[in-house]
Write a protein that holds these residues in place. Sequence first.
Motif, PDB file in Angstrom:
ATOM      1  N   ARG A 100    -137.575 136.040 177.969  1.00  0.00           N
ATOM      2  CA  ARG A 100    -137.267 137.386 177.486  1.00  0.00           C
ATOM      3  C   ARG A 100    -137.064 137.788 176.184  1.00  0.00           C
ATOM      4  O   ARG A 100    -136.318 137.246 175.412  1.00  0.00           O
ATOM      5  CB  ARG A 100    -135.892 137.808 178.373  1.00  0.00           C
ATOM      6  N   ARG A 101    -137.901 138.849 175.762  1.00  0.00           N
ATOM      7  CA  ARG A 101    -138.344 139.070 174.197  1.00  0.00           C
ATOM      8  C   ARG A 101    -138.801 138.084 173.659  1.00  0.00           C
ATOM      9  O   ARG A 101    -139.773 138.578 172.863  1.00  0.00           O
ATOM     10  CB  ARG A 101    -137.003 139.304 173.715  1.00  0.00           C
ATOM     11  N   TYR A 102    -138.498 137.018 173.371  1.00  0.00           N
ATOM     12  CA  TYR A 102    -139.346 135.978 172.900  1.00  0.00           C
ATOM     13  C   TYR A 102    -138.978 134.704 173.446  1.00  0.00           C
ATOM     14  O   TYR A 102    -137.902 134.519 174.238  1.00  0.00           O
ATOM     15  CB  TYR A 102    -139.019 135.622 171.513  1.00  0.00           C
ATOM     16  N   LEU A 103    -140.031 133.565 173.563  1.00  0.00           N
ATOM     17  CA  LEU A 103    -139.621 132.273 173.857  1.00  0.00           C
ATOM     18  C   LEU A 103    -138.537 131.554 173.283  1.00  0.00           C
ATOM     19  O   LEU A 103    -138.678 131.253 172.005  1.00  0.00           O
ATOM     20  CB  LEU A 103    -140.957 131.491 173.806  1.00  0.00           C
ATOM     21  N   HIS A 104    -137.553 131.014 173.821  1.00  0.00           N
ATOM     22  CA  HIS A 104    -136.454 130.381 173.517  1.00  0.00           C
ATOM     23  C   HIS A 104    -135.918 129.300 174.342  1.00  0.00           C
ATOM     24  O   HIS A 104    -135.747 129.804 175.628  1.00  0.00           O
ATOM     25  CB  HIS A 104    -135.284 131.309 172.763  1.00  0.00           C
ATOM     26  N   SER A 105    -135.327 128.535 174.035  1.00  0.00           N
ATOM     27  CA  SER A 105    -134.709 127.341 175.135  1.00  0.00           C
ATOM     28  C   SER A 105    -133.221 127.725 175.095  1.00  0.00           C
ATOM     29  O   SER A 105    -132.639 128.146 174.263  1.00  0.00           O
ATOM     30  CB  SER A 105    -134.527 125.705 174.095  1.00  0.00           C
ATOM     31  N   ILE A 106    -133.157 127.443 176.461  1.00  0.00           N
ATOM     32  CA  ILE A 106    -131.731 127.813 177.023  1.00  0.00           C
ATOM     33  C   ILE A 106    -131.057 126.592 177.675  1.00  0.00           C
ATOM     34  O   ILE A 106    -130.064 126.761 178.656  1.00  0.00           O
ATOM     35  CB  ILE A 106    -131.526 128.831 177.964  1.00  0.00           C
ATOM     36  N   THR A 107    -131.537 125.450 177.178  1.00  0.00           N
ATOM     37  CA  THR A 107    -131.294 124.210 177.664  1.00  0.00           C
ATOM     38  C   THR A 107    -130.092 123.843 177.130  1.00  0.00           C
ATOM     39  O   THR A 107    -129.604 123.624 175.904  1.00  0.00           O
ATOM     40  CB  THR A 107    -132.249 123.044 177.434  1.00  0.00           C
ATOM     41  N   THR A 108    -128.955 123.406 177.999  1.00  0.00           N
ATOM     42  CA  THR A 108    -127.560 122.703 177.619  1.00  0.00           C
ATOM     43  C   THR A 108    -127.800 121.535 177.045  1.00  0.00           C
ATOM     44  O   THR A 108    -128.522 120.476 177.495  1.00  0.00           O
ATOM     45  CB  THR A 108    -126.911 122.567 178.796  1.00  0.00           C
ATOM     46  N   GLU A 109    -127.318 121.236 175.769  1.00  0.00           N
ATOM     47  CA  GLU A 109    -127.072 120.009 175.012  1.00  0.00           C
ATOM     48  C   GLU A 109    -125.851 119.456 175.951  1.00  0.00           C
ATOM     49  O   GLU A 109    -124.521 119.430 175.426  1.00  0.00           O
ATOM     50  CB  GLU A 109    -126.850 120.178 173.619  1.00  0.00           C
ATOM     51  N   TRP A 110    -126.006 118.431 176.519  1.00  0.00           N
ATOM     52  CA  TRP A 110    -125.092 117.772 177.641  1.00  0.00           C
ATOM     53  C   TRP A 110    -124.389 116.514 176.523  1.00  0.00           C
ATOM     54  O   TRP A 110    -125.093 115.929 175.839  1.00  0.00           O
ATOM     55  CB  TRP A 110    -125.479 116.916 178.837  1.00  0.00           C
TER      56      TRP A 110
END
Length: 264
Positions: A100-110
Motif C-alpha cells: 500500500r503506497r509503497y513496498l515495506h516490511s510489516i514483519t514483527t521482530e520477535w
Amino acid sequence: MKWTVLTDNRTNNDLLKTEHGLSILLETEKHRILLDTGASDVFIRNAENMGIDLSTIDLVFISHGHSDHAGGLQHFLRINERAKVIVSSDAVSGKFFSKRRYLHSITTEWPVHLHDRVSLIDHTHEVTDGIHVIAHIPQNHPMPLGNQHLFVENAEGSYVNDDFRHELALYVDGLLFTGCAHSGLENILSACPYPVKTVVGGFHLLDDHESEAELTQLAKRLTETYPDTQFYTSHCTGDKVFATLKTIMGEHLHAFSCGIEATT
C-alpha cells in the motif's frame, strides 16, 4: 469483564499517545489478558499514564504476525516476567509485506527468548479457563478488499498474497476479539462456535475500498444474523466506512479509541 484500550489510531485524551496499532487490556475474573501489543512501547507509556500495572498481566494474545499488532511485544517482555504468549506458529515464521503506497516490511521482530514463554497455536481449542482461540478461519464469506495490498514472502523469495493462516481470534465469556479481522468479520463470527455478545477489534475495512452498497449489505447481514451482538471497532476501520455501517447498524455499532474503558 472489563476492557481498556491502551493504544489505537485514535484518542480523545490529550495525555495519551496514538499510533497505527492496537492493544487492549481485557480483565476477567481469573485473568488479565493483553490483546495485541501495538507497534511500539506506546501502549506501555499510555498504561502508565492511566495507572495500569502491566507487570500483573498473565496472558498475552497476539492476533497475527503484522508489526502493528505485535511490535510492542519485545518491550512488554522487559517489564513482565510471568505472562505466557499465545500466537500462531505461522505468525512467528512468516515474513509479511505491504504494497500500500509503497513496498515495506510489516514483519514483527520477535524477541529472541520468546520460545521460553510462548504457546504456538495451530488449531482451535480452549487454551485455559474458558479462553478459546480460533485458528485457521474458513473463508466462506467476502474477505476485506484491503487485503489486496498485503503479501507474504514464500520459500523462493517471491511475494504472494497473504492468506492469513497466521491470524487468530480470541473468545472468552461472550466477547470475541478480532484483531484486524483480515479473515473477514463474518468468517470469524462463523468460525466461533460460542454465543457472541460483544465483538471488539478492527474490521480491516479501509476507506475507498468496499463500495457503499457492499458495506450496506454487510451491515444488514450482521444485524440480521447477530441481532443481540454489540460491535466495537476502530484501528483499521475507516471513518467513512464506520459512518456507512452506523447508518444501518445503529446502536449495534460503537467506536472505541485509546483510553476508553468498557464493561461487558
